[in-house]
Design an enzyme around this catalytic site. Sequence first.
Site, PDB file in Angstrom:
ATOM      1  N   GLY A 161       0.812  -1.208   0.000  1.00 41.29           N
ATOM      2  CA  GLY A 161       0.000   0.000   0.000  1.00 41.29           C
ATOM      3  C   GLY A 161       0.844   1.256   0.000  1.00 41.29           C
ATOM      4  CB  VAL A 201      10.800   3.454   4.951  1.00 42.85           C
ATOM      5  CG1 VAL A 201      12.010   2.604   4.585  1.00 42.85           C
ATOM      6  CG2 VAL A 201      11.215   4.903   5.168  1.00 42.85           C
ATOM      7  CE  LYS A 248      12.763   9.488   4.661  1.00 41.75           C
ATOM      8  NZ  LYS A 248      13.784  10.054   5.576  1.00 41.75           N
ATOM      9  CG  ASP A 250      14.993  12.954  14.918  1.00 40.41           C
ATOM     10  OD1 ASP A 250      14.632  13.019  16.110  1.00 40.41           O
ATOM     11  OD2 ASP A 250      14.318  12.378  14.042  1.00 40.41           O
TER      12      ASP A 250
END
Length: 376
Positions: free
Chosen positions: A85, A90, A105, A199
């Site tokens: 889907g 990713v 990605k 991050d």
Amino acid sequence: MGSTLTMEKAKAAKKLIENHYRAQMKNIQERKERRWLLEKQLASSDVPEEERMSLIKDLEQKETEFMRLKRNRMCVNDFELPSLGDELMVQLCREKKSGNIYAMKKLKKSEMLSKGQAEHVRAERNLVAEVDSHCIVKLYYSFQDAEHLYLIMEYLSGGDMMTLLMREDILTEKVAKFYIAQSVLAVESIHKHNYIHRDIKPDNLLLDKSGHMKLSDFGLCKPLDCATLSTINENESMDDSSRDSMDIDATLPDAGNGHSWRSAREQLQHWQRNRRSLIVHWRHYLKFPEDAKLTFEAKDLICKLLCDVDHQLGTGGAEQIKAHASFKDVEWDKLYEMEAAYKPQVNGELDTQNFMKFDEANNATPSRSGSRPSRM
């Protein structure tokens, strides 16, 4: 009529040629600017001459490889995709020509523009293309269609550090030290190219099939020149999303030990909910239970990482952390050559069991059977 059509075709051909050469000249100019910037940065640093020449040569090789990839026009049809889907950002894919397995990605252009993420994506692509390091997830191809941008990345089947922490609950000091050391090398490698990650967290520390760790997800990374790196706005430098500090709350002795979790989702939510409190309020939450049996060096390392930024180990560079007594027996230049401290279970190149599975009921299960990856 025929003359008018011929004129229109000639005009279109002229426009096409002009656009092509304009793009070529822009690429050449940008390439010159990147080399000039690197030479300027190296000239103002203490890097030995031999290493300077090596870095310049490395840049030229990357530029050549980049141009080769641009000429090799690829599209999504060059890859076989499982029918998972469109909801996954990713997912696994197989290149039809070579048969190699990658992580694709997939980024929607309209969402990138509406959320102002175009510059972040560009920085992400540039970083993984520029930084040639065994500590960084490798980018192989990038291309786009009318609706999406695609990044074809190295697939690491060993899972992520968050899943490992949830399965093991607590890592031994030996295993933790090994992965902290590899994290230091990963962050150092992008800092050397004047980027900050912004991050750093267990979810973005991935393991290959042999158990070696690589840094991923550069969607919030930021390119900085040497001058800017030392003069980051004070408010930004203290923001969680701006500092390359490790999220180590999940490895603290009291961050989950002793609880009986109904589900992996509940455990994950607990860690995420308390992460901010455990880092920010470390004076209150940081405790070393007697049965933890941590060495003095390990306790000292944790305390020097969890402290006010003015006294934090590593603010003067990676060498400060490397020189800590806790790493006295670490051979830094051989970390990726030696056997990893942890060996993940991987059954074949398409195995995704080491990534968290989220089912329709919104429950997370770090299962041991093949599952659909939610992040890689």
